[in-house]
Design a protein around this motif. Structure first.
Motif, PDB file in Angstrom:
ATOM      1  N   PRO A 105       0.797  -1.232   0.000  1.00  0.00           N
ATOM      2  CA  PRO A 105       0.000   0.000   0.000  1.00  0.00           C
ATOM      3  C   PRO A 105       0.825   1.275   0.000  1.00  0.00           C
ATOM      4  O   PRO A 105       0.372   2.292  -0.504  1.00  0.00           O
ATOM      5  CB  PRO A 105      -0.823  -0.121   1.290  1.00  0.00           C
ATOM      6  N   VAL A 110       1.511   1.741  -6.353  1.00  0.00           N
ATOM      7  CA  VAL A 110       0.102   1.524  -6.038  1.00  0.00           C
ATOM      8  C   VAL A 110      -0.807   2.247  -7.033  1.00  0.00           C
ATOM      9  O   VAL A 110      -1.982   1.891  -7.202  1.00  0.00           O
ATOM     10  CB  VAL A 110      -0.182   1.970  -4.578  1.00  0.00           C
ATOM     11  N   GLU A 168      -2.294   1.940   6.556  1.00  0.00           N
ATOM     12  CA  GLU A 168      -1.959   2.137   5.149  1.00  0.00           C
ATOM     13  C   GLU A 168      -2.712   1.154   4.263  1.00  0.00           C
ATOM     14  O   GLU A 168      -3.186   1.504   3.160  1.00  0.00           O
ATOM     15  CB  GLU A 168      -0.454   1.980   4.960  1.00  0.00           C
ATOM     16  N   ALA A 172      -5.440   2.197   1.438  1.00  0.00           N
ATOM     17  CA  ALA A 172      -5.304   1.757   0.051  1.00  0.00           C
ATOM     18  C   ALA A 172      -6.574   1.058  -0.431  1.00  0.00           C
ATOM     19  O   ALA A 172      -7.034   1.263  -1.555  1.00  0.00           O
ATOM     20  CB  ALA A 172      -4.104   0.819  -0.087  1.00  0.00           C
TER      21      ALA A 172
END
Length: 537
Positions: A105, A110, A168, A172
């Motif tokens: 993430p 990403v 995180e 994400a």
């Protein structure tokens, strides 16, 4: 020549071509994703946690699988679409593997997940995009939960692997769903608009095809009202138009499946809304039709709300107006400009069909009219006589035929000129037209000869018509000194068919000429062809 494909097959071929293009674009996205990963490994290996030697084998394997699936699809083998559906989870697995060394993430890669989600949603379907978001979320939860980051690093040959925090990972995943849901929503809006436009164009094409087979103005405008209410969902619809200073109106029935004629007052053109729409030559929207300002329009659509008014532009100064009730809540009463433009196309096509129908009617009329006198020509006479003989035989009703010949007409041309002779022919044709009934037919039989076809009329009735003609001839100032001879015959008294009827009238006319002209003679011919004594006037 090969027969054309049916519409359904052509449409299916179009959809198949569109799918091929979408899969081709999705292939380009996958190749671009691998290219981005490779460039990142070459120029930003410290940030992503791997080098080209680490990511090269898995990227090559991924591209090999993608290329093999594309080759299989282009060969047209069975199950090719299933294979491409299986590639979608593989895309997510590839991205999860290459982003794991730099923390999943928290990785700079990403962003590729968002690109892949957008591409799948737009190029495959909204549902596929949501499944892709679900699969990405599953992988981002699975990897830290099972502590797979180290194993993935070992698999790739990467020594140091960053571990993401739970916050995180949650952020994400929220981003995945935000991208997927927003893209799906806007894609559905776009698809819905495209389907609506396609449906409207299909309705327009269908209306145009239906109007090509019609020649009656009322039928053409009926198709217009039925089509626009079905295509755009209007509650009520009406229109009126003018031809020859006579307003005609149509109103959609309460069931919306047919139209009904409506009596339109002569003052309809003075409605305020009519003046506005004709001054602007463009559609306008009115909240309601007032009985004081718009009595004719309000009478066609009483108690209406949010009405679209469009002009019908016909040739020769004739005007028309279409009234479409949108109804609805005041906040949703406004129609998009696109809808108004499309409505104008529907109305414009209907007006064009009416103009074409009028031109066709005029051409057919001119083909049956004598250009000089304005009465029927010989071709129309033959057609009408054949039709009336058949009708008389079916109904056992009499049918009379009178043939006139202007006496010594050649002397008029020789002494006064052909223009004067033309005026005599036109004046005599006018007398004939005023002496007959609406159902009767006046025709220029040839040169200075004229014929009357008199349905449901026997010899005595035909004689009365001839007397009216001769009386009008004597009273005409333009035809002073002009005389005519006439022959009268009827069916079944003098003939058994149309040919014998003409022969009997010709024989009677010849008898009038032989007896000194300026008279009429009734045929005494028997249907079997025997000639009896004629009776001149």
């Amino acid at each position: 020549m090969a027969a054309p494909f049916p519409a359904a097959i052509r449409e299916g071929a179009h959809e198949l071509t569109s799918l091929e293009e979408r899969l081709g674009l999705l292939l380009m996205v996958r190749i671009g994703t691998v290219g981005f990963v490779v460039l990142t490994a070459l120029f930003a290996s410290a940030q992503v946690g791997f080098g080209i030697t680490d990511i090269g084998p898995i990227s090559a394997t991924y591209l090999t699988i993608v290329a093999s699936a594309e080759w299989y699809r282009r060969k047209g083998r069975r199950g090719r679409m299933t294979l491409h559906r299986l590639l979608l989870p593989l895309d997510a697995v590839y991205l999860a593997l290459v982003s794991a060394p730099s923390g999943g993430p928290r990785s700079q890669l990403v962003v590729l997940f968002a690109v892949q989600l957008i591409a799948v949603t737009l190029l495959v379907s909204e549902r596929a995009g949501l499944r892709m978001a679900l699969w990405d979320s599953f992988l981002f939860i699975l990897i830290p939960t099972l502590s797979l980051s180290a194993r993935i690093g070992s698999f790739l040959g990467v020594r140091a692997v960053a571990a993401p925090r739970a916050s995180e990972t949650a952020l994400a995943i929220m981003g995945f769903w935000a991208v997927a849901l927003c893209t799906a929503f806007f894609s559905s809006v776009s698809e819905r608009e495209l389907r609506r436009s396609k449906a409207e164009l299909s309705e327009l094409a269908g209306m145009a095809a239906a109007m090509e087979l019609l020649h009656a103005e009322e039928e053409i405008f009926s198709i217009l009202l039925l089509t626009v209410t079905r295509a755009f969902g209007f509650r009520r619809a009406a229109l009126w138009w003018v031809r020859g200073n006579r307003p005609r109106g149509l109103v959609l029935s309460p069931g919306g499946d047919k139209t009904e004629s409506f009596s339109v007052p002569e003052t309809a053109r003075h409605d305020k809304v009519v003046r506005l729409v004709w001054d602007s030559r463009s559609p306008i929207l009115v909240k309601h039709l007032s009985l004081d300002d718009d009595p004719a329009a309000a009478g066609m659509l009483p108690h209406s709300r949010n009405v679209v008014v469009l002009p019908i532009q016909l040739e020769g100064g004739d005007l028309g107006v279409v009234l479409l009730e949108h109804g609805g809540h005041p906040f949703t009463s406004r129609l998009p400009k696109r809808v108004l433009l499309m409505l104008s196309q529907f109305v414009g096509h209907a007006a064009l069909s009416v103009r074409n129908a009028r031109l066709l009617d005029e051409r057919e009329r001119l083909a049956t009219i004598d250009g000089l006198t304005g009465v029927s020509n010989r071709r129309q006479f033959d057609h009408v006589l054949s039709r009336e003989v058949s009708r008389a035989e079916r109904s056992s009703e009499p049918l009379a035929l009178v043939i006139f010949d202007l006496d010594h007409f050649k002397i008029v041309n020789d002494t006064q000129g052909h223009l004067a002779g033309d005026e005599v022919l036109k004046a005599f044709a006018g007398i004939l037209s005023h002496a007959v009934r609406e159902m009767d037919v006046v025709a220029r039989y040839g040169g200075e000869e004229f014929a009357l076809v008199l349905p449901r009329c026997d010899q005595n009735g035909a004689v009365l018509v001839v007397e009216r003609v001769t009386r009008g001839l004597r009273l005409s100032e333009a035809l002073q000194g002009v005389t005519v001879s006439a022959g009268v015959a009827s069916l079944p008294a003098n003939a058994a068919d149309g040919r014998e009827l003409i022969e009997a009238a010709d024989e009677a006319l010849f008898e009038s000429k032989r007896a000194g002209r300026d008279r009429w003679t009734v045929s005494a011919r028997h249907p079997n062809g025997d000639r009896l004594s004629n009776h001149p006037s």
